[in-house]
Scaffold this motif. Structure first.
Motif, PDB file in Angstrom:
ATOM      1  N   LYS A   1     -38.626  31.217  48.501  1.00 30.71           N
ATOM      2  CA  LYS A   1     -39.552  30.117  47.466  1.00 30.71           C
ATOM      3  C   LYS A   1     -38.476  30.067  46.479  1.00 30.71           C
ATOM      4  O   LYS A   1     -37.994  29.039  46.067  1.00 30.71           O
ATOM      5  CB  LYS A   1     -40.895  30.333  46.745  1.00 30.71           C
ATOM      6  N   LYS A   2     -37.449  30.858  46.116  1.00 28.29           N
ATOM      7  CA  LYS A   2     -36.315  31.316  45.350  1.00 28.29           C
ATOM      8  C   LYS A   2     -35.496  30.256  45.703  1.00 28.29           C
ATOM      9  O   LYS A   2     -34.589  29.709  44.776  1.00 28.29           O
ATOM     10  CB  LYS A   2     -36.406  32.864  44.904  1.00 28.29           C
ATOM     11  N   VAL A   3     -34.720  30.776  47.282  1.00 25.42           N
ATOM     12  CA  VAL A   3     -33.611  30.532  48.238  1.00 25.42           C
ATOM     13  C   VAL A   3     -33.936  28.212  47.180  1.00 25.42           C
ATOM     14  O   VAL A   3     -32.805  27.792  46.976  1.00 25.42           O
ATOM     15  CB  VAL A   3     -33.867  30.684  49.191  1.00 25.42           C
ATOM     16  N   ILE A   4     -35.629  27.751  47.850  1.00 28.73           N
ATOM     17  CA  ILE A   4     -35.816  26.204  47.979  1.00 28.73           C
ATOM     18  C   ILE A   4     -35.329  26.255  46.125  1.00 28.73           C
ATOM     19  O   ILE A   4     -34.696  25.377  46.179  1.00 28.73           O
ATOM     20  CB  ILE A   4     -37.063  26.307  48.219  1.00 28.73           C
ATOM     21  N   ASP A   5     -36.137  26.726  45.581  1.00 28.43           N
ATOM     22  CA  ASP A   5     -35.544  26.711  43.861  1.00 28.43           C
ATOM     23  C   ASP A   5     -34.236  26.573  43.632  1.00 28.43           C
ATOM     24  O   ASP A   5     -33.630  25.163  43.120  1.00 28.43           O
ATOM     25  CB  ASP A   5     -36.146  27.873  42.988  1.00 28.43           C
TER      26      ASP A   5
ATOM     27  N   LEU B   1     -25.029  10.041  46.415  1.00 29.32           N
ATOM     28  CA  LEU B   1     -23.790  10.928  46.900  1.00 29.32           C
ATOM     29  C   LEU B   1     -24.425  11.552  48.185  1.00 29.32           C
ATOM     30  O   LEU B   1     -25.769  10.906  49.137  1.00 29.32           O
ATOM     31  CB  LEU B   1     -23.942  12.096  45.996  1.00 29.32           C
ATOM     32  N   VAL B   2     -22.973  11.601  49.212  1.00 29.56           N
ATOM     33  CA  VAL B   2     -23.932  11.520  50.725  1.00 29.56           C
ATOM     34  C   VAL B   2     -23.889  13.462  50.703  1.00 29.56           C
ATOM     35  O   VAL B   2     -23.111  13.348  51.405  1.00 29.56           O
ATOM     36  CB  VAL B   2     -22.585  11.217  51.308  1.00 29.56           C
ATOM     37  N   VAL B   3     -24.956  14.013  51.283  1.00 26.61           N
ATOM     38  CA  VAL B   3     -25.653  15.074  51.461  1.00 26.61           C
ATOM     39  C   VAL B   3     -25.412  15.448  52.735  1.00 26.61           C
ATOM     40  O   VAL B   3     -26.267  14.824  53.773  1.00 26.61           O
ATOM     41  CB  VAL B   3     -26.724  15.130  51.129  1.00 26.61           C
ATOM     42  N   GLY B   4     -24.251  16.789  53.095  1.00 23.52           N
ATOM     43  CA  GLY B   4     -24.201  17.136  54.511  1.00 23.52           C
ATOM     44  C   GLY B   4     -25.413  18.007  54.849  1.00 23.52           C
ATOM     45  O   GLY B   4     -26.549  18.664  54.046  1.00 23.52           O
TER      46      GLY B   4
ATOM     47  N   VAL C   1     -23.650  28.448  60.667  1.00 24.39           N
ATOM     48  CA  VAL C   1     -22.980  28.975  61.878  1.00 24.39           C
ATOM     49  C   VAL C   1     -21.882  28.250  61.867  1.00 24.39           C
ATOM     50  O   VAL C   1     -20.842  27.905  62.933  1.00 24.39           O
ATOM     51  CB  VAL C   1     -23.928  28.964  62.910  1.00 24.39           C
ATOM     52  N   GLU C   2     -23.152  26.344  62.113  1.00 22.44           N
ATOM     53  CA  GLU C   2     -22.074  25.617  62.786  1.00 22.44           C
ATOM     54  C   GLU C   2     -20.402  24.979  61.894  1.00 22.44           C
ATOM     55  O   GLU C   2     -19.503  24.441  62.155  1.00 22.44           O
ATOM     56  CB  GLU C   2     -23.209  24.033  62.154  1.00 22.44           C
ATOM     57  N   ASP C   3     -20.665  25.066  60.327  1.00 19.51           N
ATOM     58  CA  ASP C   3     -20.294  24.754  59.507  1.00 19.51           C
ATOM     59  C   ASP C   3     -18.670  26.038  59.702  1.00 19.51           C
ATOM     60  O   ASP C   3     -17.044  25.703  58.942  1.00 19.51           O
ATOM     61  CB  ASP C   3     -20.194  24.596  58.134  1.00 19.51           C
ATOM     62  N   PHE C   4     -19.088  26.870  59.623  1.00 25.73           N
ATOM     63  CA  PHE C   4     -18.217  27.945  58.975  1.00 25.73           C
ATOM     64  C   PHE C   4     -17.801  29.550  60.708  1.00 25.73           C
ATOM     65  O   PHE C   4     -17.105  29.576  60.576  1.00 25.73           O
ATOM     66  CB  PHE C   4     -18.072  29.219  57.822  1.00 25.73           C
ATOM     67  N   GLY C   5     -18.956  29.546  60.997  1.00 24.01           N
ATOM     68  CA  GLY C   5     -18.839  29.977  62.652  1.00 24.01           C
ATOM     69  C   GLY C   5     -17.568  29.553  63.834  1.00 24.01           C
ATOM     70  O   GLY C   5     -17.299  29.749  63.928  1.00 24.01           O
TER      71      GLY C   5
ATOM     72  N   SER D   1     -23.099  20.645  50.060  1.00 21.92           N
ATOM     73  CA  SER D   1     -23.554  20.442  51.225  1.00 21.92           C
ATOM     74  C   SER D   1     -24.088  21.694  50.600  1.00 21.92           C
ATOM     75  O   SER D   1     -24.279  23.488  50.940  1.00 21.92           O
ATOM     76  CB  SER D   1     -22.484  21.996  52.628  1.00 21.92           C
ATOM     77  N   PRO D   2     -25.476  21.333  50.279  1.00 24.74           N
ATOM     78  CA  PRO D   2     -26.437  21.993  50.511  1.00 24.74           C
ATOM     79  C   PRO D   2     -26.900  23.217  50.868  1.00 24.74           C
ATOM     80  O   PRO D   2     -27.395  24.598  50.589  1.00 24.74           O
ATOM     81  CB  PRO D   2     -27.850  21.717  50.096  1.00 24.74           C
ATOM     82  N   ILE D   3     -27.021  23.465  52.696  1.00 22.58           N
ATOM     83  CA  ILE D   3     -27.706  24.165  53.309  1.00 22.58           C
ATOM     84  C   ILE D   3     -26.520  24.826  54.320  1.00 22.58           C
ATOM     85  O   ILE D   3     -27.068  26.173  55.298  1.00 22.58           O
ATOM     86  CB  ILE D   3     -28.549  23.920  54.097  1.00 22.58           C
ATOM     87  N   ALA D   4     -25.328  25.123  53.627  1.00 20.22           N
ATOM     88  CA  ALA D   4     -24.136  25.654  54.291  1.00 20.22           C
ATOM     89  C   ALA D   4     -23.704  27.167  54.146  1.00 20.22           C
ATOM     90  O   ALA D   4     -22.760  27.651  54.953  1.00 20.22           O
ATOM     91  CB  ALA D   4     -22.566  24.744  54.097  1.00 20.22           C
ATOM     92  N   ASP D   5     -24.312  27.816  53.197  1.00 20.36           N
ATOM     93  CA  ASP D   5     -24.548  28.669  53.388  1.00 20.36           C
ATOM     94  C   ASP D   5     -25.701  29.615  53.962  1.00 20.36           C
ATOM     95  O   ASP D   5     -26.222  30.962  53.153  1.00 20.36           O
ATOM     96  CB  ASP D   5     -24.113  29.890  51.877  1.00 20.36           C
ATOM     97  N   LEU D   6     -26.138  28.717  54.776  1.00 20.06           N
ATOM     98  CA  LEU D   6     -27.388  29.203  55.087  1.00 20.06           C
ATOM     99  C   LEU D   6     -27.222  29.403  56.997  1.00 20.06           C
ATOM    100  O   LEU D   6     -27.218  28.709  57.273  1.00 20.06           O
ATOM    101  CB  LEU D   6     -28.921  28.876  55.272  1.00 20.06           C
TER     102      LEU D   6
END
Length: 262
Positions: free
Chosen positions: A4-8, A134-137, A142-146, A161-166
């Motif tokens: 929940k805190k990550v979503i917020d 804005l175009v959102v990634g 795993v995909e972007d940095f792995g 990129s909002p989820i690139a650290d997940l």
């Protein structure tokens, strides 16, 4: 993970970024997969205008159905969500007619798959320019940095990129909390770029759970000789892809001109 805190946190990050950039909303390509479903849900959660764009190119019906189910659900829950469908199949076919004929090969298939992704990127930026969005990634860690499992200047061509650290597993956790449709939560991940039913695991040779493990092992300084059997194979796949795809993850090389030559 404190879901929940990550979503917020991500929701606030998106909203703050857009407001500071004097932007009126977001545009997200929705494919029927978990990453785009979570990303569009997070954008909708900001209260800012969120345009979900479907861009089928010879798409499997199951992917189309999941995307439409998700968009319909979002629109019922969020008054700030709108959608548009752009059938890019004729554009893709015209492109194939315009370029020189090439014998069928694995490289041709890959090149055309990447072309699909780049046509979609251009479409998203058309709508972004039209509406001041804005175009959102939608790429995860795993995909972007792995393993670099995305198309350079295709789905990799975005404004933020909002989820690139997940990790992928963390994206699924957010998906459940964000009430992403069950059909998406249980679907095999696929990039949908080849016009068939092949999954990401089919292409990569390892599951996302395995790739997450390998990514963590690399971060801990492990090497291939530390493993045997399936673990060694997965680690080898990860290291190979991580190495060959560094050109996607690193900034574009710039040739610096020596001062004495200027």
């Amino acid at each position: 993970m404190q879901t929940k805190k990550v979503i917020d946190h991500i929701t606030n990050w998106l909203k703050d970024y857009a407001i500071k950039a004097n932007i009126e909303g977001f545009v997200v390509g929705v494919s029927g997969g978990i990453d785009s479903a979570v990303t569009s849900s997070l954008c909708a959660n900001t209260g800012l205008r969120t345009l979900c764009v479907e861009m089928p190119i010879h798409q499997a019906q199951s992917q189309v159905t999941r995307a439409q189910e998700h968009i319909l659900q979002l629109k019922k829950r969020f008054a700030n969500v709108t959608d548009v469908r752009v059938n890019l199949t004729p554009v893709f076919e015209e492109f194939k007619l315009a370029v020189p004929k090439t014998p069928s090969s694995e490289q041709l298939d890959l090149s055309l798959a990447n072309t699909r992704a780049r046509l979609r990127m251009s479409t998203l930026y058309y709508f972004a320019g039209l509406h001041k969005y804005l175009v959102v990634g939608t790429g995860n860690k795993v995909e972007d940095f792995g393993v670099g499992f995305y198309t350079k200047y295709g789905d990799g061509g975005v404004d933020l990129s909002p989820i690139a650290d997940l990790m992928k597993s963390e994206v699924y956790a957010l998906g459940k909390a964000l009430e992403v449709p069950h059909s998406i939560l249980i679907a095999a991940p696929t990039d949908g770029l080849f016009g068939d039913s092949r999954s990401d695991e089919d292409q990569i040779g390892a599951s996302y759970d395995e790739l997450e493990w390998a990514m963590k092992m690399k971060d801990q300084g492990k090497n291939i000789d530390d493993f045997v059997g399936r673990q060694q194979k997965v680690f080898e796949i990860f290291i190979r892809l991580n190495t060959v795809n560094q050109h996607k993850m690193n900034p574009i090389p710039v040739c610096k001109i020596p001062v004495n030559l200027l």
